[in-house]
Design a protein around this motif. Sequence first.
Motif, PDB file in Angstrom:
ATOM      1  N   PHE A  90       0.842  -1.189   0.000  1.00 27.54           N
ATOM      2  CA  PHE A  90       0.000   0.000   0.000  1.00 27.54           C
ATOM      3  C   PHE A  90       0.879   1.241   0.000  1.00 27.54           C
ATOM      4  O   PHE A  90       1.975   1.243   0.555  1.00 27.54           O
ATOM      5  N   HIS A  91       0.367   2.295  -0.594  1.00 27.40           N
ATOM      6  CA  HIS A  91       1.038   3.587  -0.634  1.00 27.40           C
ATOM      7  C   HIS A  91      -0.010   4.641  -0.293  1.00 27.40           C
ATOM      8  O   HIS A  91      -1.182   4.474  -0.612  1.00 27.40           O
ATOM      9  N   LEU A 100      -4.932  10.007   0.310  1.00 26.32           N
ATOM     10  CA  LEU A 100      -5.233   9.061  -0.758  1.00 26.32           C
ATOM     11  C   LEU A 100      -4.458   7.777  -0.496  1.00 26.32           C
ATOM     12  O   LEU A 100      -3.243   7.816  -0.290  1.00 26.32           O
ATOM     13  N   ILE A 101      -5.161   6.655  -0.511  1.00 26.94           N
ATOM     14  CA  ILE A 101      -4.541   5.342  -0.318  1.00 26.94           C
ATOM     15  C   ILE A 101      -4.580   4.600  -1.646  1.00 26.94           C
ATOM     16  O   ILE A 101      -5.603   4.571  -2.330  1.00 26.94           O
ATOM     17  N   ILE A 116      -7.499   3.582  -4.229  1.00 21.43           N
ATOM     18  CA  ILE A 116      -8.622   2.796  -3.726  1.00 21.43           C
ATOM     19  C   ILE A 116      -9.428   3.492  -2.632  1.00 21.43           C
ATOM     20  O   ILE A 116     -10.587   3.155  -2.416  1.00 21.43           O
ATOM     21  N   GLU A 117      -8.820   4.465  -1.947  1.00 15.63           N
ATOM     22  CA  GLU A 117      -9.537   5.145  -0.875  1.00 15.63           C
ATOM     23  C   GLU A 117      -9.081   6.599  -0.788  1.00 15.63           C
ATOM     24  O   GLU A 117      -7.903   6.896  -0.983  1.00 15.63           O
ATOM     25  N   LEU A 118     -10.022   7.480  -0.486  1.00 12.49           N
ATOM     26  CA  LEU A 118      -9.737   8.896  -0.260  1.00 12.49           C
ATOM     27  C   LEU A 118     -10.520   9.346   0.969  1.00 12.49           C
ATOM     28  O   LEU A 118     -11.734   9.131   1.037  1.00 12.49           O
ATOM     29  N   TYR A 119      -9.812   9.941   1.913  1.00 16.56           N
ATOM     30  CA  TYR A 119     -10.464  10.396   3.142  1.00 16.56           C
ATOM     31  C   TYR A 119     -10.114  11.848   3.429  1.00 16.56           C
ATOM     32  O   TYR A 119      -8.995  12.288   3.160  1.00 16.56           O
TER      33      TYR A 119
END
Length: 162
Positions: A90-91, A100-101, A116-119
């Motif tokens: 993962f980065h 951002l993941i 894949i994910e943004l928080y």
Amino acid sequence: MAGKKASIYEGGHRVPFVAVWPGKIVKNSESQVPIIGQDMVATLSTLLKIPLDDNKILDSANLLPIFQEQSTEPLHKYLMHRSQDVKGPFHAIREGNFKLIMITDSKKNLKGLKAIELYNLKDNVQEKKNKNLIHKLGQVERVKKMQETYLELSNNRETTLF
């Protein structure tokens, strides 16, 4: 908070940092400025008056202005994280409150890096999956830009410091 030690999530790397220095650091003072462990290199270098080679030490900021309450400004434009677990490498990149993941197939090769994910950590420091903004209207450009920035910083060995 999501994550455990060494995970890509905040629970894996968001920890308190305590510094004590009588006469220099105000007792019971607190700062919300995000820092990273390698910032201690520039801090110790300053204290010991040992110059750093900017070509070798890219992302270390002197913490003395934070410790001595002379600044509340962020030190890093971006915070970058890497993590490995059974699901893959993962980065992550954090810009301001947004994180951002991304995931890829290889630790060494960033080809195929997929967001894949943004928080928004201001509203969701727990990184609850139901508040993942990755597919929300208006976030496509942010995701694209943050991923490009991550790749540029990683591939060109550029600093994250302001």
